[in-house]
Design a protein around this motif. Structure first.
Motif, PDB file in Angstrom:
ATOM      1  N   UNK A 135      -4.883 -36.288  17.587  1.00  0.00           N
ATOM      2  CA  UNK A 135      -5.662 -35.264  18.272  1.00  0.00           C
ATOM      3  C   UNK A 135      -6.591 -35.924  19.297  1.00  0.00           C
ATOM      4  N   UNK A 136      -7.191 -37.016  18.887  1.00  0.00           N
ATOM      5  CA  UNK A 136      -8.106 -37.765  19.764  1.00  0.00           C
ATOM      6  C   UNK A 136      -7.357 -38.270  20.999  1.00  0.00           C
ATOM      7  N   UNK A 137      -6.165 -38.780  20.770  1.00  0.00           N
ATOM      8  CA  UNK A 137      -5.366 -39.288  21.887  1.00  0.00           C
ATOM      9  C   UNK A 137      -5.010 -38.159  22.857  1.00  0.00           C
ATOM     10  N   UNK A 138      -4.717 -36.979  22.320  1.00  0.00           N
ATOM     11  CA  UNK A 138      -4.348 -35.839  23.166  1.00  0.00           C
ATOM     12  C   UNK A 138      -5.557 -35.355  23.975  1.00  0.00           C
ATOM     13  N   UNK A 139      -6.748 -35.473  23.402  1.00  0.00           N
ATOM     14  CA  UNK A 139      -7.959 -35.142  24.162  1.00  0.00           C
ATOM     15  C   UNK A 139      -8.125 -36.166  25.282  1.00  0.00           C
TER      16      UNK A 139
END
Lengths: 196, 196
Positions: A135-139
């Motif tokens: 999720x962090x990477x997608x942000x």
């Protein structure tokens, strides 16, 4: 005296009985006596299959955890933009949850002090952590909104998915696992509102 | 022998103790003896305040239900487009849940056969039903997507909101009730993805 039935259990079928009892009574509240009654075989017959109830718990939560961690090894979870990988993982989590319902239910309810319970909670946290990283990477790639903190978004996403165990019953008519997975992906990624 | 402390409880403070014990042990697993020990007063002192544990349960779940049903009476829940009313209700549900955490937690966990438990489950279903009707109206007005079935969307929305009781602890640092409410509204209505 109840007559014990002949022990025709395999490790698999005995596990299914144990998981049902664990989910009904709670793991702590389940004794070998309860398992023996539910299975219709003697305690010593159960000991012929497993060392005790903790081994049954370990096997049961392993089945759920193997299903979940297996998702992260799938190609669509490893290759591509983070948002697409997260969408794949979300869909597959719902499919594993609905497909392995009693095992995932047990995993989600485990809270306790035995080594196996602690280990299950630790592995579950590790899985959650890996999804949070995605999720962090997608942000970071600009595909997911940055105005909701990653930890909070992860918790709410997991909350939506995990709550399915509270009401989903495969034997009743209604949405099947695939339809629920579609709905979760739509709502979690695009929201309930129609496009303006 | 333990020395019972002087009974300085009000109905309110005794209720807070009872709800904590109910949430720890489960309502079924709680005896008057447990309540007496946790409160540090004798059982007869407790009976001076209430008729028994079922009255404590009724008072506790009433507090949660009053908070939730109160939302539906608010102006923003009654006036305007259905989607805006639903958004208001969603936000306020999170605020009531985080503000009345132990009471709502108890309400969400109630499953049982006493008249009070049955009544609590019935009232909770009635609340869910009213929110589902709002969601249905917002779909009919074209503001919410029609490709996810209303019942399923309601369940997933409630799943996301209700799961907050599993991890939210008002005393720990981290997002407060208002911030969590903002996050839930953003994710539920607009989704995690950034606009294309």
């Amino acid at each position: 005296m109840t007559t014990a039935k002949r022990d025709t259990y395999t490790p698999e079928t005995l596990l299914a009985v144990a998981v049902r009892v664990f989910n009904e009574r709670g793991y702590d509240g389940t004794s070998m006596e309860h398992l023996s009654k539910a299975a219709g075989i003697s305690k010593s017959s159960i000991y012929h299959h497993v060392a005790g109830k903790e081994e049954l718990l370990r096997r049961a939560v392993s089945r759920a955890l193997d299903g979940l961690f297996g998702i992260l090894d799938e190609e669509h979870a490893r290759v591509g933009r983070a948002v697409d990988r997260l969408e794949h993982v979300t869909r597959r989590m719902v499919e594993v949850l609905t497909g392995e319902l009693p095992y995932v239910t047990l995993l989600l309810r485990v809270r306790g002090n035995t080594a196996t319970e602690q280990w299950a909670m630790e592995r579950r946290r590790e899985f959650d952590h890996q999804v949070a990283e995605l999720l962090k990477a997608a942000v970071a790639e600009g595909d997911l909104r940055a105005d909701v903190e990653v930890r909070l978004a992860t918790r709410l996403l997991f909350g939506m998915i995990n709550s399915i165990v509270e009401w989903y019953r495969p034997e009743s008519r209604g949405a099947d696992g695939g339809e629920i997975a579609d709905a979760v992906v739509r709502l979690a990624f695009a929201g309930m509102r129609t496009e303006d």
